[in-house]
Design a protein around this motif. Structure first.
Motif, short mmCIF file in Angstrom:
data_model
loop_
_atom_site.label_atom_id
_atom_site.label_comp_id
_atom_site.label_asym_id
_atom_site.label_seq_id
_atom_site.Cartn_x
_atom_site.Cartn_y
_atom_site.Cartn_z
N GLY A 52 13.90 -2.22 0.20
CA GLY A 52 13.84 -2.12 -0.77
C GLY A 52 12.32 -0.82 -0.46
O GLY A 52 12.24 -0.87 0.79
N MET A 53 11.91 0.22 -1.53
CA MET A 53 10.76 0.64 -0.63
C MET A 53 9.61 1.07 -1.32
O MET A 53 8.96 1.63 -2.19
N PRO A 54 9.05 -0.27 -1.96
CA PRO A 54 8.53 -0.86 -2.59
C PRO A 54 6.82 -0.23 -1.96
O PRO A 54 6.65 0.02 -0.95
N HIS A 55 6.14 0.18 -2.89
CA HIS A 55 4.59 0.71 -2.75
C HIS A 55 3.55 0.50 -3.54
O HIS A 55 3.74 0.00 -4.52
N GLY A 56 2.03 1.02 -3.03
CA GLY A 56 1.20 0.88 -4.31
C GLY A 56 -0.08 0.93 -3.86
O GLY A 56 -0.28 2.01 -2.73
N GLY A 57 -0.60 0.83 -4.32
CA GLY A 57 -1.98 0.56 -3.68
C GLY A 57 -3.60 0.52 -5.12
O GLY A 57 -3.34 0.18 -6.30
N PHE A 58 -4.63 0.77 -4.67
CA PHE A 58 -5.68 0.84 -5.34
C PHE A 58 -6.77 1.95 -4.71
O PHE A 58 -7.22 2.39 -4.56
#
Lengths: 328, 328
Positions: A246-252
């Motif tokens: 998968g190519m999950p990502h994200g952040g804050f």
């Protein structure tokens, strides 16, 4: 009449744009452009024609916006200004340090053509930038914090793959929960690189490779890993494909600030993304930005723009009346 | 030259604006306007003159933006359009159902005067609205969730105070953590009113009052409490003043959506505020919106606007170059 979109470049991001357009009935995917021989490109939309990118000029006036899905290292610095000489364009240029220079090149090209070039759309730069901007405007007496992850870093995964004895690898960037908590508590901590993120690597090694040496090569790699607490797991190619495709990502993005007569009142704004697919999400941002670009150009604007310049209503297919009634 | 601001109305919000302006050196607090006898108003800025609100017309052309700090129930529906006939204005009108009608009245007035009237600025409506809008644009295949709290609800506190035998009261609206978790998990739950928020009441009763009757009156009050799980604590006036004098608030806006060929990829956008003081934060939003209003009017715009119409860069004192270099 729907907004006619051309996709330039068909990797993960181009495919994400193709899919995102299906959820936006006011927009129409009119053409793909590729550097490969067009007949070799297998898209998910066989009804949409594929052309060679060298024929782009033939489509001037026939497409409303081009969404440029190339890479920031070598593609976009030339491609965005080139395309802006004939088309409204959106790109996701993400080399932060080179944004001013990219903006200038696109501004010149798009002012000459009377078109709009929206650059650096996506989530960082993009949505995260918008949060940083608004946080500073609302709470001038405060601090910004950006954390990334949990997610795959393509650059770090590539760096591991270049180590001798490594067959394949994926690297996750992970925000340190304690650091996030310290920020949320209003402590305004000064955080080192090591305190903010950890790095977790899943590595497929060649048979008989010296695993201890590979692990050491990773952990001591300057810039990429040396300043972080890094964990290395050796797994099989099957496991890598099964568990890490998968190519999950994200952040804050957090803004902590203080208001009140003596700066005694803590205030916290927090924005976060948890993305199942980084390219599909970035593509979704590009598509609504393409709508805004079309409208800005329709009302006579031209030149380079960023998300900072877009009235948010222009991102939406809904009318001002409807937005005020339903969403305000 | 700094932007000259007038504050109309000096309650908690007006005082918040007064304080927020101190953190924005490009703006100058030029005057207060009040319905009280001006000489009785004790502000935190003795150097700033206080005038009666009836003299406002004398200041046409002498102030760049009025920030209107009255209430949405009776003040703003008349005051905002009235003031927009002579001034650029910002208000925090928050009666969601009446926004279209308020917008129309302000639009007519400000178009006639060539001024800009930015209505319903603040955090809800305002920042939360912006998140709802952007969430829908980016993830058309998804769901919106807004939770409020933990925070004091003025309306609910007032409702308790009207019950016979109650001397004073404060009511906290609290989001249910399990409901938030269900939303974050991507479950897309349909949540009842009771499942989303609980209500916690701190009540000072008259000596000898029937506490069981008061508690029952609260818990069964239609609209305000009957549809919620409500907790009632009886405490002393001293305890209420000591522990519940703040005006904290906040909340969460979440957009959960799916992308991908078969809608298989979960994506989550979450925005939250944790505010030590609701009026001070709302005031901080109004102040940067006043900057945007000034600029929009300077470049020739007029009419009613909302946060949906404001290019985010206009909120900032920084130049486009600086924003792109430092924040994008």
């Amino acid at each position: 009449m729907s907004i006619r979109i051309g996709i330039v470049g068909y990797g993960n991001l181009g495919r994400g744009v193709e899919l995102a357009l299906r959820m936006n009935p006011d927009m129409e995917l009119a053409a793909f452009f590729t550097r490969r021989p067009p007949e070799t490109l297998k898209t998910l939309s066989p009804e949409v024609p594929v052309y060679h990118v060298d024929t782009l000029a033939d489509f001037a006036g026939k497409l409303d916006v081009l969404i440029l899905c190339g890479g920031s290292a070598t593609d976009l610095p030339r491609q965005t200004p080139d395309c802006a000489r004939l088309f409204n364009v959106v790109d996701s240029f993400d080399t932060h340090a080179k944004i001013p220079q990219h903006f200038a090149a696109c501004d010149e090209a798009s002012k000459a053509s009377g078109k709009v070039a929206l650059i650096s759309a996506g989530w960082d730069p993009g949505l995260f930038s918008l949060q940083r901007l608004m946080g500073q405007c609302i709470l001038p007496n405060g601090n910004d914090y950006t954390f990334w992850g949990t997610g795959i870093s393509q650059g770090h995964s590539d760096a591991i793959r270049r180590i001798p004895g490594v067959v394949d690898a994926k690297q996750y960037t992970i925000p340190v929960p304690q650091a996030l908590q310290r920020v949320r508590s209003g402590e305004n901590p000064t955080l080192t690189t090591r305190e903010k993120h950890t790095r977790e690597c899943f590595v497929v090694a060649q048979e008989g490779a010296d695993l201890a040496r590979i692990e050491n090569d990773i952990k001591t790699m300057p810039n990429y890993f040396a300043d972080y607490d890094t964990t290395v797991h050796f797994i099989s190619q099957e496991e890598l494909l099964r568990d890490h495709s998968g190519m999950p990502h994200g952040g804050f993005v957090l803004r902590t600030g203080f208001t009140g007569e003596n700066g005694e009142t803590p205030q916290l704004i927090e924005y976060s993304l948890k993305l199942g697919s980084n390219p599909e999400f970035t593509a979704s941002v590009l598509v609504c930005c393409a709508r805004a670009v079309y409208r800005m150009n329709q009302e006579g604007q031209s030149g380079a723009k960023t998300i900072f310049d877009v009235p948010p209503a222009y991102l939406s297919p809904k009318s001002g009346e409807e937005l005020r009634e339903k969403l305000l």
